[in-house]
Write an enzyme that holds these catalytic residues in place. Structure first.
Site, PDB file in Angstrom:
ATOM      1  N   ARG A   1      -0.627  15.173  12.784  1.00  0.00           N
ATOM      2  CA  ARG A   1       0.278  14.753  11.712  1.00  0.00           C
ATOM      3  C   ARG A   1       0.561  15.971  10.836  1.00  0.00           C
ATOM      4  O   ARG A   1      -0.006  16.140   9.777  1.00  0.00           O
ATOM      5  CB  ARG A   1      -0.340  13.610  10.910  1.00  0.00           C
ATOM      6  CG  ARG A   1      -0.441  12.350  11.741  1.00  0.00           C
ATOM      7  CD  ARG A   1      -1.116  11.238  10.992  1.00  0.00           C
ATOM      8  NE  ARG A   1      -0.239  10.547  10.086  1.00  0.00           N
ATOM      9  CZ  ARG A   1      -0.585   9.427   9.431  1.00  0.00           C
ATOM     10  NH1 ARG A   1      -1.768   8.920   9.606  1.00  0.00           N
ATOM     11  NH2 ARG A   1       0.264   8.841   8.621  1.00  0.00           N
TER      12      ARG A   1
ATOM     13  N   CYS B   1      -5.802   8.201   8.668  1.00  0.00           N
ATOM     14  CA  CYS B   1      -5.942   7.684  10.032  1.00  0.00           C
ATOM     15  C   CYS B   1      -5.560   8.764  11.026  1.00  0.00           C
ATOM     16  O   CYS B   1      -4.576   9.455  10.837  1.00  0.00           O
ATOM     17  CB  CYS B   1      -4.978   6.514  10.247  1.00  0.00           C
ATOM     18  SG  CYS B   1      -5.480   4.994   9.498  1.00  0.00           S
TER      19      CYS B   1
ATOM     20  N   ASP C   1       3.815   0.647  11.980  1.00  0.00           N
ATOM     21  CA  ASP C   1       2.608   0.013  11.431  1.00  0.00           C
ATOM     22  C   ASP C   1       2.438  -1.433  11.911  1.00  0.00           C
ATOM     23  O   ASP C   1       1.350  -1.995  11.796  1.00  0.00           O
ATOM     24  CB  ASP C   1       2.640   0.037   9.894  1.00  0.00           C
ATOM     25  CG  ASP C   1       2.406   1.430   9.345  1.00  0.00           C
ATOM     26  OD1 ASP C   1       2.024   2.323  10.126  1.00  0.00           O
ATOM     27  OD2 ASP C   1       2.602   1.630   8.135  1.00  0.00           O
TER      28      ASP C   1
ATOM     29  N   LYS D   1       0.843  -1.211   0.000  1.00  0.00           N
ATOM     30  CA  LYS D   1       0.000   0.000   0.000  1.00  0.00           C
ATOM     31  C   LYS D   1       0.873   1.254   0.000  1.00  0.00           C
ATOM     32  O   LYS D   1       0.625   2.204  -0.750  1.00  0.00           O
ATOM     33  CB  LYS D   1      -0.909   0.005   1.233  1.00  0.00           C
ATOM     34  CG  LYS D   1      -1.605   1.333   1.483  1.00  0.00           C
ATOM     35  CD  LYS D   1      -2.472   1.300   2.706  1.00  0.00           C
ATOM     36  CE  LYS D   1      -1.877   1.900   3.947  1.00  0.00           C
ATOM     37  NZ  LYS D   1      -1.661   3.335   3.956  1.00  0.00           N
ATOM     38  N   ASN D   2       1.889   1.273   0.847  1.00  0.00           N
ATOM     39  CA  ASN D   2       2.659   2.511   0.987  1.00  0.00           C
ATOM     40  C   ASN D   2       3.635   2.740  -0.166  1.00  0.00           C
ATOM     41  O   ASN D   2       4.288   3.780  -0.223  1.00  0.00           O
ATOM     42  CB  ASN D   2       3.400   2.532   2.337  1.00  0.00           C
ATOM     43  CG  ASN D   2       2.430   2.739   3.485  1.00  0.00           C
ATOM     44  OD1 ASN D   2       1.238   2.983   3.270  1.00  0.00           O
ATOM     45  ND2 ASN D   2       2.929   2.643   4.707  1.00  0.00           N
TER      46      ASN D   2
ATOM     47  N   ARG E   1      -9.097  -0.007   3.642  1.00  0.00           N
ATOM     48  CA  ARG E   1      -8.115   0.972   3.148  1.00  0.00           C
ATOM     49  C   ARG E   1      -6.799   0.297   2.779  1.00  0.00           C
ATOM     50  O   ARG E   1      -6.072   0.789   1.902  1.00  0.00           O
ATOM     51  CB  ARG E   1      -7.816   2.023   4.223  1.00  0.00           C
ATOM     52  CG  ARG E   1      -8.900   3.066   4.395  1.00  0.00           C
ATOM     53  CD  ARG E   1      -8.401   4.215   5.253  1.00  0.00           C
ATOM     54  NE  ARG E   1      -7.072   4.606   4.794  1.00  0.00           N
ATOM     55  CZ  ARG E   1      -6.086   4.993   5.576  1.00  0.00           C
ATOM     56  NH1 ARG E   1      -6.263   5.067   6.875  1.00  0.00           N
ATOM     57  NH2 ARG E   1      -4.914   5.311   5.081  1.00  0.00           N
TER      58      ARG E   1
HETATM   59  C1  UD1 Z   1       3.935   6.933   6.387  1.00  0.00           C
HETATM   60  C2  UD1 Z   1       3.082   5.724   6.127  1.00  0.00           C
HETATM   61  C3  UD1 Z   1       2.485   5.214   7.429  1.00  0.00           C
HETATM   62  C4  UD1 Z   1       3.579   4.956   8.442  1.00  0.00           C
HETATM   63  C5  UD1 Z   1       4.482   6.174   8.587  1.00  0.00           C
HETATM   64  C6  UD1 Z   1       5.694   5.914   9.471  1.00  0.00           C
HETATM   65  C7  UD1 Z   1       2.247   6.021   3.881  1.00  0.00           C
HETATM   66  C8  UD1 Z   1       1.076   6.277   2.997  1.00  0.00           C
HETATM   67  N1  UD1 Z   1       2.018   6.084   5.211  1.00  0.00           N
HETATM   68  O1  UD1 Z   1       3.092   7.958   6.930  1.00  0.00           O
HETATM   69  O2  UD1 Z   1       1.784   3.994   7.147  1.00  0.00           O
HETATM   70  O3  UD1 Z   1       2.987   4.680   9.697  1.00  0.00           O
HETATM   71  O4  UD1 Z   1       4.969   6.583   7.304  1.00  0.00           O
HETATM   72  O5  UD1 Z   1       6.424   4.837   9.014  1.00  0.00           O
HETATM   73  O6  UD1 Z   1       3.332   5.742   3.421  1.00  0.00           O
HETATM   74  N2  UD1 Z   1       5.921  14.657  10.861  1.00  0.00           N
HETATM   75  C9  UD1 Z   1       6.032  15.983  11.180  1.00  0.00           C
HETATM   76  N3  UD1 Z   1       6.075  16.891  10.151  1.00  0.00           N
HETATM   77  C10 UD1 Z   1       6.005  16.527   8.839  1.00  0.00           C
HETATM   78  C11 UD1 Z   1       5.891  15.163   8.527  1.00  0.00           C
HETATM   79  C12 UD1 Z   1       5.851  14.242   9.564  1.00  0.00           C
HETATM   80  O7  UD1 Z   1       6.116  16.358  12.341  1.00  0.00           O
HETATM   81  O8  UD1 Z   1       6.054  17.404   7.968  1.00  0.00           O
HETATM   82  C13 UD1 Z   1       5.866  13.658  11.947  1.00  0.00           C
HETATM   83  C14 UD1 Z   1       4.511  12.933  11.993  1.00  0.00           C
HETATM   84  O9  UD1 Z   1       3.565  13.675  12.695  1.00  0.00           O
HETATM   85  C15 UD1 Z   1       4.871  11.630  12.660  1.00  0.00           C
HETATM   86  C16 UD1 Z   1       6.301  11.375  12.174  1.00  0.00           C
HETATM   87  O10 UD1 Z   1       6.784  12.625  11.687  1.00  0.00           O
HETATM   88  O11 UD1 Z   1       4.876  11.810  14.060  1.00  0.00           O
HETATM   89  C17 UD1 Z   1       6.388  10.351  11.075  1.00  0.00           C
HETATM   90  O12 UD1 Z   1       5.566  10.743   9.997  1.00  0.00           O
HETATM   91  P1  UD1 Z   1       5.883  10.308   8.500  1.00  0.00           P
HETATM   92  O13 UD1 Z   1       7.119   9.486   8.458  1.00  0.00           O
HETATM   93  O14 UD1 Z   1       5.809  11.525   7.666  1.00  0.00           O
HETATM   94  O15 UD1 Z   1       4.642   9.371   8.181  1.00  0.00           O
HETATM   95  P2  UD1 Z   1       3.622   9.463   6.984  1.00  0.00           P
HETATM   96  O16 UD1 Z   1       4.338   9.769   5.721  1.00  0.00           O
HETATM   97  O17 UD1 Z   1       2.466  10.278   7.381  1.00  0.00           O
END
Ligand code: UD1
Length: 418
Positions: A121, A116, A307, A22-23, A399
């Site tokens: 986030r 989710c 995850d 998925k990711n 999803r």
């Molecule tokens: C992706 C995955 C999700 C997985 C996560 C961590 C997809 C579609 N989703 O989510 O399944 O759980 O990686 O492996 O690939 N953060 C900030 N600022 C930002 C971006 C992130 O503070 O601009 C924080 C987030 O709030 C979170 C952490 O960084 O606490 C990790 O987020 P991130 O690695 O960006 O996860 P996603 O890309 O949302």
């Protein structure tokens, strides 16, 4: 409202084919916009997040065909640069369309994404990096309006945390930027390497340089490609957890073992035998009763994936011993705990830490899924519990899991959707 009904405590035995990741597919579908050509993508999981992403692509003017697990996207004639709120709110990963639209048509108008709820986030790292590349971003009332008439300019970006989404957005945004972009402290998840391989197969010039650094030489244009998505490592871990709570013996096909390198030892320590004779398959044979007495800390890849925390926690509830989970990635990722307690689990949460005392038996319960991987945890608990479990909130499961009930039923579970 549909529900999953599980009659638990049945041994799982047999073979399951693991779906495409998925990711990986979500950012790759968005990145296909940048090619302005036809992309044929194999091993695409049929899940609602993919269907929503395809709706966004169609809305933007792409021609999309879906044949079994192959999706064909033709982005030659993009007609729009904006995505309606209703499509953006379906999933958090839709923010990836910001970088993709900028790279593809030079401007974008999108609202803040949904997905989710795993605590706040933010997208500050996405925004900051894109601004460094020269993108003008105006925000008002939750709508981002972005553009740069002169195109983006390569630069040196250092992420304060290896965010998966920010790394992907910046890679996609910079493939056609003028000159060289260097991104430091990137996320190294296999799905990011998949995105890079897809883009390079479309003519991008992205290279890893040492630990956590990417060098991207901007190219004038990309071209169409044919590409196969990697297997979904979290789906694999979910089925491993299901085997562990059912004295199961499952052969999982289409698994890349290195992608779950931090998870395999956790199952081995719990008493499971892991065999991997062939290149892309893994057999898990569970003991009569797993033993779980360790600390699991979620970390960026190659650490233990956030995850996998929920399904593995469900497994630890039915094991001997005391385990401690420390959730380091998201602040609100224990919503499944309240539901696991309904099965008779013994879990205490204090901030980022959850302490699980294994219990001898779980009992079927009526529970509600509140997020995707939490939903997987409830399925695992239901399979291990004695009696009937009823799970609602199935949109979360849909999803990310393709054919979950059929797969589990084919290996001996009593599970049906009503
Ligand atoms: C992706 C995955 C999700 C997985 C996560 C961590 C997809 C579609 N989703 O989510 O399944 O759980 O990686 O492996 O690939 N953060 C900030 N600022 C930002 C971006 C992130 O503070 O601009 C924080 C987030 O709030 C979170 C952490 O960084 O606490 C990790 O987020 P991130 O690695 O960006 O996860 P996603 O890309 O949302």
């Amino acid at each position: 409202m549909s529900k999953l009904i599980i009659e638990g405590a049945r041994r799982l035995k047999g073979e399951i084919n693991i779906q495409g990741a998925k990711n990986s597919i979500l950012p790759i579908l968005a990145a296909s916009l940048v090619t302005r050509a036809e992309c044929v993508i194999h091993n695409c999981p049929i899940i609602s997040d993919v269907k929503n992403t395809l709706k966004i692509l169609e809305h933007l003017g792409c021609v999309v065909k879906f044949q079994e697990n192959t999706v064909i996207v033709n982005s030659e004639n993009i007609t729009k640069n904006s995505i309606p709120n209703v499509l953006m709110r379906e999933m958090r990963s839709s923010i990836i369309f910001l970088g993709a639209l900028i790279s593809s048509v030079g401007s974008a108008e999108i609202s803040l994404p949904g997905g989710c709820e795993l605590g706040p986030r933010p997208i500050d790292m996405h925004i900051e990096g894109l601004r460094q590349l020269g993108l003008r971003i105006d925000e008002s009332h939750g709508i981002l309006e972005c553009g740069n008439e002169d195109g983006l300019e390569g630069c040196n970006i250092s992420l304060s945390f290896p965010s998966v989404g920010a790394t992907e957005n910046l890679i996609i945004a910079s493939v056609k930027a003028r000159g060289t972009t260097v991104i430091n402290n990137i996320a190294k998840e296999p799905e990011i390497m998949d995105l890079i391989a897809f883009l390079n197969s479309s003519g991008a010039k992205i290279e890893s340089q040492g630990e956590g650094t990417l060098v991207i030489e901007g190219v004038k244009a990309l071209h169409g490609t044919e590409y196969t998505i990697i297997p979904d490592r979290i789906a694999a871990v979910t089925y491993m957890s299901a085997a562990a709570v059912t004295v199961g013996d499952l052969l999982l096909k289409n698994v890349v073992k290195e992608h779950i390198g931090a998870v395999i030892p956790v199952f081995e320590e719990a008493g499971c035998t892991i065999e991997s004779d062939t290149e892309n398959s893994l057999r898990i044979i569970a003991p009569t009763r797993p033993y779980f007495n360790r600390i699991v800390r979620t970390m960026p890849y190659p650490g233990f994936p956030t995850d996998a925390q929920a399904p593995v926690m469900a497994m630890s509830c039915l094991a001997d011993g005391t385990s401690v989970f420390v959730e380091n990635i998201f602040t609100n990722r224990y919503k499944h705990v309240g539901e696991l307690l309904r099965f008779g689990a013994d879990i205490k949460v204090e901030g980022r830490v959850a302490i699980v005392e294994g219990v001898k038996r779980l009992f079927g319960a009526e529970v509600t899924a509140m997020d995707l991987r939490g939903a997987a945890a409830l399925v695992v608990a239901g399979l291990g519990a004695e009696g009937t479990t009823k799970i609602s909130g199935l949109s979360h499961i849909d999803r990310g899991y393709e054919n979950l009930e059929n797969n589990l039923e084919s290996v001996g579970a009593s599970i049906k959707r009503v």
